[in-house]
Scaffold this active site. Structure first.
Site, PDB file in Angstrom:
ATOM      1  N   GLU A  80       1.187  -0.905  -0.090  1.00 12.61           N
ATOM      2  CA  GLU A  80      -0.488  -0.237   0.048  1.00 12.61           C
ATOM      3  C   GLU A  80       0.992   0.971   0.539  1.00 12.61           C
ATOM      4  OE1 GLU A  80      -2.955   0.559   2.904  1.00 12.61           O
ATOM      5  OE2 GLU A  80      -3.933  -1.593   2.798  1.00 12.61           O
ATOM      6  N   ASP A  97      -6.184   9.359   9.015  1.00 10.70           N
ATOM      7  CA  ASP A  97      -5.433   8.564   9.544  1.00 10.70           C
ATOM      8  C   ASP A  97      -5.039   9.181  11.033  1.00 10.70           C
ATOM      9  OD1 ASP A  97      -3.971   7.301   7.596  1.00 10.70           O
ATOM     10  OD2 ASP A  97      -4.294   8.649   6.436  1.00 10.70           O
TER      11      ASP A  97
END
Length: 263
Positions: free
Chosen positions: A49, A60
């Site tokens: 990723e 995040d």
């Protein structure tokens, strides 16, 4: 067969779960990221990723937020992220790469142009966390038509009413978010995750990989034992943020991969 599907078939034939690693493109700089990226397959990474930095990364936690800011401050862009994939593909045509990020940079690039550029670069899948299934016509369906897997997140709050809405256009694999919250916070509970994975598998044949809250080789082993793969991101990004040499970062990644593969 896509690279992602081929990878899961290969691992299935070995009786292994996948190890998936996340790094942020451009953190701490382009050259260092590219060096780490090129070293990931030899360190045991099955699927990569690659984070595309964005100014408002709502999914995040602080570790990856700061990594994205460092990358942006260093001049990283979506185009340069795709250029990095091109460089990686010069020596590796088999390891799947999934771009993980947000829709705004793709929208500004132009969806059709982005998909053409991503496909040409060698991108295999997309995780775009701020596009729900109600917006599938924006990117998900065009991505599938372009031969790029669109990977959806399922979470602890994805109940029996919501799950059927996530599955129809999802491909590649399903990314199960093991903790409620953002990346890099909390610890995943293997018993809870195992129950949820079993529930979701009743509704899909797609592989399920588990991410968020996985920090150690033992964590990776435990999660890989109840799923089709384990993802580690923030723990790797933290090593990079601490200024660890590339060799040390890759050694840590290998320990995580060994953990997942030993499940």
């Amino acid at each position: 067969m896509t690279r992602i599907a081929a990878k899961f078939e290969e691992l299935k034939s070995k009786g292994q779960s996948a190890f998936v690693s996340y790094i942020m493109a451009g953190d701490p700089d382009y050259d260092t990221t590219l060096e780490v990226l090129k070293g990931l397959p030899a360190a045991g990474v099955d699927i990569i990723e690659l984070g595309a930095p964005f100014t408002d990364p709502m999914a995040d936690g602080s570790t990856i937020q700061l990594a994205g800011q460092r990358a942006l401050d260093g001049g990283m862009t979506l185009n340069r992220t795709l250029e990095m994939v091109v460089e990686f593909r010069k020596n590796d045509q088999s390891t799947p790469i999934v771009l993980m990020g947000y829709y705004n940079p793709i929208y500004n690039h132009g969806v059709a142009q982005f998909l053409a550029d991503a496909k040409a670069a060698g991108v295999d899948g997309l995780i775009v966390v701020d596009l729900p299934p109600e917006e599938d016509e924006e990117l998900c369906i065009p991505a599938g038509a372009a031969g790029i897997d669109f990977i959806r997140l399922a979470t602890p709050t994805t109940d029996a009413r919501r799950l059927p809405k996530l599955l129809p256009n999802t491909s590649g694999f399903i990314y199960y978010v093991a903790v409620t919250g953002v990346t890099g916070t909390g610890s995943a509970n293997v018993d809870t995750v195992g129950t949820e994975i079993a529930r979701i598998k009743q509704s899909t044949d797609l592989p399920l990989v588990v991410g968020f809250g996985i920090k150690t080789p033992q964590d990776a082993k435990e999660m890989a034992a109840v799923a089709d793969g384990a993802v580690v991101g923030s723990a790797i990004v933290s090593k990079i943020a601490d200024g660890a040499p590339v060799a040390d970062v890759l050694a840590f990644v290998k320990s995580l991969a060994d953990g997942a593969h030993s499940a």
